[in-house]
Write a protein that holds these residues in place. Structure first.
Motif, mmCIF file in Angstrom:
data_model
loop_
_atom_site.group_PDB
_atom_site.id
_atom_site.type_symbol
_atom_site.label_atom_id
_atom_site.label_comp_id
_atom_site.label_asym_id
_atom_site.label_seq_id
_atom_site.Cartn_x
_atom_site.Cartn_y
_atom_site.Cartn_z
ATOM 1 N N LYS A 151 16.115 15.852 0.440
ATOM 2 C CA LYS A 151 15.533 15.665 1.767
ATOM 3 C C LYS A 151 14.079 16.141 1.815
ATOM 4 N N LEU A 152 13.324 15.903 0.721
ATOM 5 C CA LEU A 152 11.956 16.405 0.668
ATOM 6 C C LEU A 152 11.051 15.760 1.713
ATOM 7 N N ILE A 153 11.300 14.494 2.069
ATOM 8 C CA ILE A 153 10.490 13.872 3.123
ATOM 9 C C ILE A 153 10.707 14.609 4.438
ATOM 10 N N ASN A 154 11.963 14.948 4.734
ATOM 11 C CA ASN A 154 12.262 15.654 5.975
ATOM 12 C C ASN A 154 11.689 17.071 5.960
ATOM 13 N N VAL A 155 11.715 17.712 4.797
ATOM 14 C CA VAL A 155 11.178 19.078 4.679
ATOM 15 C C VAL A 155 9.661 19.077 4.867
ATOM 16 N N THR A 156 8.963 18.223 4.115
ATOM 17 C CA THR A 156 7.502 18.198 4.220
ATOM 18 C C THR A 156 7.061 17.682 5.598
ATOM 19 N N GLY A 157 7.825 16.754 6.161
ATOM 20 C CA GLY A 157 7.520 16.272 7.504
ATOM 21 C C GLY A 157 7.688 17.356 8.553
ATOM 22 N N SER A 158 8.699 18.195 8.378
ATOM 23 C CA SER A 158 8.922 19.309 9.311
ATOM 24 C C SER A 158 7.781 20.318 9.236
ATOM 25 N N ILE A 159 7.284 20.563 8.029
ATOM 26 C CA ILE A 159 6.132 21.464 7.867
ATOM 27 C C ILE A 159 4.900 20.864 8.543
ATOM 28 N N PHE A 160 4.684 19.560 8.349
ATOM 29 C CA PHE A 160 3.563 18.874 8.997
ATOM 30 C C PHE A 160 3.661 18.991 10.515
ATOM 31 N N ALA A 161 4.865 18.764 11.070
ATOM 32 C CA ALA A 161 5.057 18.856 12.522
ATOM 33 C C ALA A 161 4.737 20.267 13.011
ATOM 34 N N HIS A 162 5.225 21.271 12.298
ATOM 35 C CA HIS A 162 4.980 22.665 12.680
ATOM 36 C C HIS A 162 3.490 22.994 12.641
ATOM 37 N N GLU A 163 2.812 22.550 11.606
ATOM 38 C CA GLU A 163 1.383 22.851 11.455
ATOM 39 C C GLU A 163 0.543 22.167 12.525
ATOM 40 N N ASN A 164 1.056 21.086 13.094
ATOM 41 C CA ASN A 164 0.288 20.323 14.083
ATOM 42 C C ASN A 164 0.817 20.487 15.502
ATOM 43 N N GLY A 165 1.687 21.465 15.734
ATOM 44 C CA GLY A 165 2.177 21.754 17.071
ATOM 45 C C GLY A 165 3.054 20.667 17.657
ATOM 46 N N LEU A 166 3.765 19.940 16.798
ATOM 47 C CA LEU A 166 4.646 18.860 17.236
ATOM 48 C C LEU A 166 6.095 19.320 17.228
ATOM 49 N N ALA A 167 6.903 18.746 18.097
ATOM 50 C CA ALA A 167 8.329 19.061 18.111
ATOM 51 C C ALA A 167 9.061 18.328 17.004
ATOM 52 N N ASN A 168 8.547 17.175 16.600
ATOM 53 C CA ASN A 168 9.214 16.345 15.590
ATOM 54 C C ASN A 168 8.219 15.308 15.102
ATOM 55 N N CYS A 169 8.590 14.602 14.071
ATOM 56 C CA CYS A 169 7.803 13.474 13.587
ATOM 57 C C CYS A 169 8.706 12.268 13.409
ATOM 58 N N LEU A 170 8.094 11.109 13.486
ATOM 59 C CA LEU A 170 8.801 9.861 13.232
ATOM 60 C C LEU A 170 8.435 9.375 11.835
ATOM 61 N N LEU A 171 9.446 8.987 11.080
ATOM 62 C CA LEU A 171 9.249 8.508 9.720
ATOM 63 C C LEU A 171 9.052 6.998 9.709
ATOM 64 N N ILE A 172 8.249 6.530 8.776
ATOM 65 C CA ILE A 172 8.039 5.093 8.626
ATOM 66 C C ILE A 172 8.481 4.681 7.228
ATOM 67 N N ASN A 173 8.827 3.400 7.090
ATOM 68 C CA ASN A 173 9.287 2.912 5.788
ATOM 69 C C ASN A 173 8.145 2.275 5.010
ATOM 70 N N ASP A 174 8.472 1.722 3.848
ATOM 71 C CA ASP A 174 7.436 1.193 2.971
ATOM 72 C C ASP A 174 6.826 -0.110 3.459
ATOM 73 N N THR A 175 7.315 -0.654 4.581
ATOM 74 C CA THR A 175 6.637 -1.787 5.216
ATOM 75 C C THR A 175 5.994 -1.354 6.529
ATOM 76 N N LYS A 176 5.843 -0.032 6.700
ATOM 77 C CA LYS A 176 5.105 0.594 7.812
ATOM 78 C C LYS A 176 5.776 0.418 9.172
ATOM 79 N N ASN A 177 7.090 0.186 9.182
ATOM 80 C CA ASN A 177 7.839 0.161 10.433
ATOM 81 C C ASN A 177 8.463 1.521 10.691
ATOM 82 N N VAL A 178 8.684 1.843 11.959
ATOM 83 C CA VAL A 178 9.251 3.137 12.339
ATOM 84 C C VAL A 178 10.744 3.116 12.069
#
Length: 279
Positions: A151-178
């Motif tokens: 779950k490294l995407i979820n881990v690094t995304g959670s760190i990014f959200a924390h560093e930027n004062g966000l409650a969560n982040c939305l992930l996108i796929n390799d065709t840039k859709n949410v």
């Protein structure tokens, strides 16, 4: 002998050197919510776990029945002195041996549990701001739809959200859709339409996602769709919310400069609690 945090110790003293879930992410898991000694949505969790094990070619033990795993979880919760509400996780991992190629497909499992505050789902209407996480992408493949211990995407995304004062982040796929949130499936309300990305886009085949889709189809005047969501679509939404088994429904209040209501989320949460009390 091995070096563990600067100390030379016997290898047998550190089971991580032999644990394939630790070494290779060779494991799958389910997170469960238990209320008053009952596992919510047990059948859905069980069949998803069995399907996940088959996908990664694990050998399913003969005793891995739904009744067996239920007894194992509830027994632990009781031993931990939790009487009202609990969160439990079942992690199944391939037994040690081999490198990338395992020596066996037989498995072991680990269950742990902690207490939760609420026995019913409640709607958190506090500020909940999200943004896109674009450092890494979810791939559109079957492995993305199951819960693995990678779950490294979820881990690094959670760190990014924390560093930027966000409650969560939305992930996108390799065709840039949410695709989904870091901790749950994404739903979008546009007018009378409730939209969530299809599993084929790479989102988790969520247990709560399934419950919400079923409940929403019974709401008069709401059209339920599984369709691709682009980042541009988020700005047009009336509501955005995330779902998972522990939280239930989490409304998103803000994405960039757009703020959202939570009317359908509130209604669906009521229906969710009603459906649980009836079963």
């Amino acid at each position: 002998m091995i070096n563990f945090n600067g100390n030379i110790v016997e290898q047998e003293d550190n089971i991580l050197t032999q644990n394939r879930a630790f070494l290779y992410g060779d494991g799958v898991f389910e997170t469960l919510k238990i209320v008053n000694n009952k596992i919510l949505f047990l059948e859905d969790h069980y069949f998803r776990l069995m399907a996940s094990m088959r996908v990664v070619r694990m050998e399913i033990p003969m005793n891995f029945t739904m009744e067996f795993l239920e007894e194992q979880v509830l027994s632990l919760v009781q031993q931990n002195g939790i009487s009202a509400s609990a969160r439990a996780r079942i992690t199944v991992f391939r037994n040690d041996g081999g490198l990338y190629l395992p020596k066996t497909n037989e498995v072991s499992y680990l269950i742990h549990s902690i207490s939760l505050d609420n026995t019913v789902y409640t709607l958190n209407t506090a500020e909940y701001e999200v943004d896109l996480y674009k450092d890494f992408y979810v791939t559109k493949q079957l492995l993305s739809s199951i819960k693995t211990t990678n779950k490294l995407i979820n881990v690094t995304g959670s760190i990014f959200a924390h560093e930027n004062g966000l409650a969560n982040c939305l992930l996108i796929n390799d065709t840039k859709n949410v695709v989904e949130g870091l901790q749950g499936n994404l739903f979008m309300v546009v007018g009378k339409k409730l939209i969530t990305p299809p599993i084929s886009e790479g989102c988790l085949n969520g247990v709560m996602r399934r419950q919400i889709l079923a409940l929403a189809k019974k709401v008069e005047g709401i059209e339920v769709l599984e369709e691709i969501i682009s980042p541009f679509d988020l700005q047009k939404a009336d509501e955005l919310f995330l779902t998972n088994v522990i939280t239930g429904i989490q409304p998103i209040t803000k994405y960039r400069k757009k703020e959202f209501t939570n009317n359908l989320a509130h209604l669906l949460l009521q229906k969710l609690n009603e459906s649980i009390s009836e079963n």
